[in-house]
Design a protein around this motif. Sequence first.
Motif, short mmCIF file in Angstrom:
data_model
loop_
_atom_site.label_atom_id
_atom_site.label_comp_id
_atom_site.label_asym_id
_atom_site.label_seq_id
_atom_site.Cartn_x
_atom_site.Cartn_y
_atom_site.Cartn_z
N VAL A 40 0.84 -1.20 0.00
CA VAL A 40 0.00 0.00 0.00
C VAL A 40 0.87 1.25 0.00
O VAL A 40 2.05 1.19 0.38
CB VAL A 40 -0.96 0.04 1.23
CG1 VAL A 40 -1.87 -1.18 1.26
CG2 VAL A 40 -0.20 0.17 2.53
N VAL A 42 0.80 4.78 1.84
CA VAL A 42 0.20 5.58 2.91
C VAL A 42 0.54 7.03 2.61
O VAL A 42 1.70 7.36 2.35
CB VAL A 42 0.76 5.17 4.29
CG1 VAL A 42 0.13 6.02 5.40
CG2 VAL A 42 0.54 3.70 4.55
N ALA A 63 4.17 0.79 2.34
CA ALA A 63 4.06 -0.06 3.53
C ALA A 63 3.55 -1.45 3.13
O ALA A 63 2.74 -1.58 2.22
CB ALA A 63 3.11 0.56 4.55
N THR A 64 4.06 -2.45 3.81
CA THR A 64 3.56 -3.81 3.65
C THR A 64 2.94 -4.31 4.95
O THR A 64 2.26 -5.32 4.94
CB THR A 64 4.67 -4.78 3.20
OG1 THR A 64 5.74 -4.73 4.14
CG2 THR A 64 5.18 -4.43 1.81
N PHE A 66 0.26 -3.61 6.84
CA PHE A 66 -1.02 -2.94 6.87
C PHE A 66 -2.09 -4.01 6.96
O PHE A 66 -2.01 -5.03 6.28
CB PHE A 66 -1.21 -2.12 5.58
CG PHE A 66 -2.58 -1.49 5.47
CD1 PHE A 66 -2.89 -0.36 6.20
CD2 PHE A 66 -3.54 -2.05 4.65
CE1 PHE A 66 -4.15 0.21 6.12
CE2 PHE A 66 -4.80 -1.48 4.56
CZ PHE A 66 -5.10 -0.34 5.30
N SER A 68 -6.50 -4.98 8.27
CA SER A 68 -7.80 -4.67 8.84
C SER A 68 -7.77 -5.12 10.30
O SER A 68 -7.22 -6.17 10.63
CB SER A 68 -8.86 -5.46 8.07
OG SER A 68 -10.08 -5.43 8.76
N VAL A 76 -8.28 0.08 10.78
CA VAL A 76 -7.12 -0.52 10.12
C VAL A 76 -5.89 -0.17 10.92
O VAL A 76 -5.92 0.72 11.78
CB VAL A 76 -6.98 -0.04 8.65
CG1 VAL A 76 -8.12 -0.55 7.78
CG2 VAL A 76 -6.85 1.47 8.58
N VAL A 78 -1.50 0.36 10.49
CA VAL A 78 -0.28 0.43 9.70
C VAL A 78 0.89 0.55 10.67
O VAL A 78 0.79 1.22 11.70
CB VAL A 78 -0.31 1.59 8.67
CG1 VAL A 78 -0.32 2.95 9.34
CG2 VAL A 78 0.86 1.47 7.70
N SER A 79 1.97 -0.13 10.34
CA SER A 79 3.18 -0.09 11.16
C SER A 79 4.19 0.84 10.51
O SER A 79 4.55 0.65 9.34
CB SER A 79 3.75 -1.51 11.30
OG SER A 79 4.93 -1.49 12.07
N VAL A 98 -4.83 5.58 2.48
CA VAL A 98 -4.14 4.38 2.01
C VAL A 98 -4.66 4.06 0.61
O VAL A 98 -5.87 4.07 0.38
CB VAL A 98 -4.41 3.17 2.94
CG1 VAL A 98 -3.82 1.90 2.37
CG2 VAL A 98 -3.87 3.44 4.33
N CYS A 149 -8.54 7.72 6.56
CA CYS A 149 -8.56 7.34 7.98
C CYS A 149 -8.27 8.52 8.89
O CYS A 149 -7.66 9.50 8.49
CB CYS A 149 -7.48 6.27 8.23
SG CYS A 149 -7.60 4.85 7.13
#
Length: 191
Positions: A40, A42, A63-64, A66, A68, A76, A78-79, A98, A149
């Motif tokens: 994704v 972000v 980002a990978t 990510f 739900s 959701v 995201v790190s 995203v 978001c």
Amino acid sequence: MLKTSAVPSVSAVPPSSGHPEGVSNDEFRAAMSRLAAGVVLVTSHEPALDPEGPKGEDVGMTATAFMSVSLDPPLVLVSLREGARMDDLLAEQPLWAVSVLSESQRHIAGRFAMKGRVSDRLLFEDIPYVRGEASGAPLVGGALATLECRTEQRVQAGDHTLVIGRVLTARVPSAEGGPLMYFRGRYRHLG
């Protein structure tokens, strides 16, 4: 007579591992690279510091990590690497977006994942996008799905920040193509 319970001994950790549990960074990275993940972008809009000055700047990162979290309410996660520009921005700016990238958008993922990259303004220069109505953040054209978001919670986790966001809008603008995946250190597509 006093009984003592035996505690299993932990073998000595080689000094190069860096972790008392015995897993080295390389071992952990190799194991986790076997987990396929969607890719994704972000994005967020950094407001102008001076209301009389420029309009602010769009910021983006690939980002990978990510996922739900909840359907009710829609959440959701995201790190973000602690101290990364996006981590710093989302500590101040609660609105973000995203774009779930398609297999034809590998170039976008690579561009926003570069270390020591050029300014974000140049990164967005030739990428088609619309500005989200709820977040003001760029939503990439041709993405399989887009979400806007608002940050609900930030959790420190090791060298990353887990940002949990309430989904304000969710759209599926493109049904064409498959998802862009990340597996064993490379971008891939389902085939």
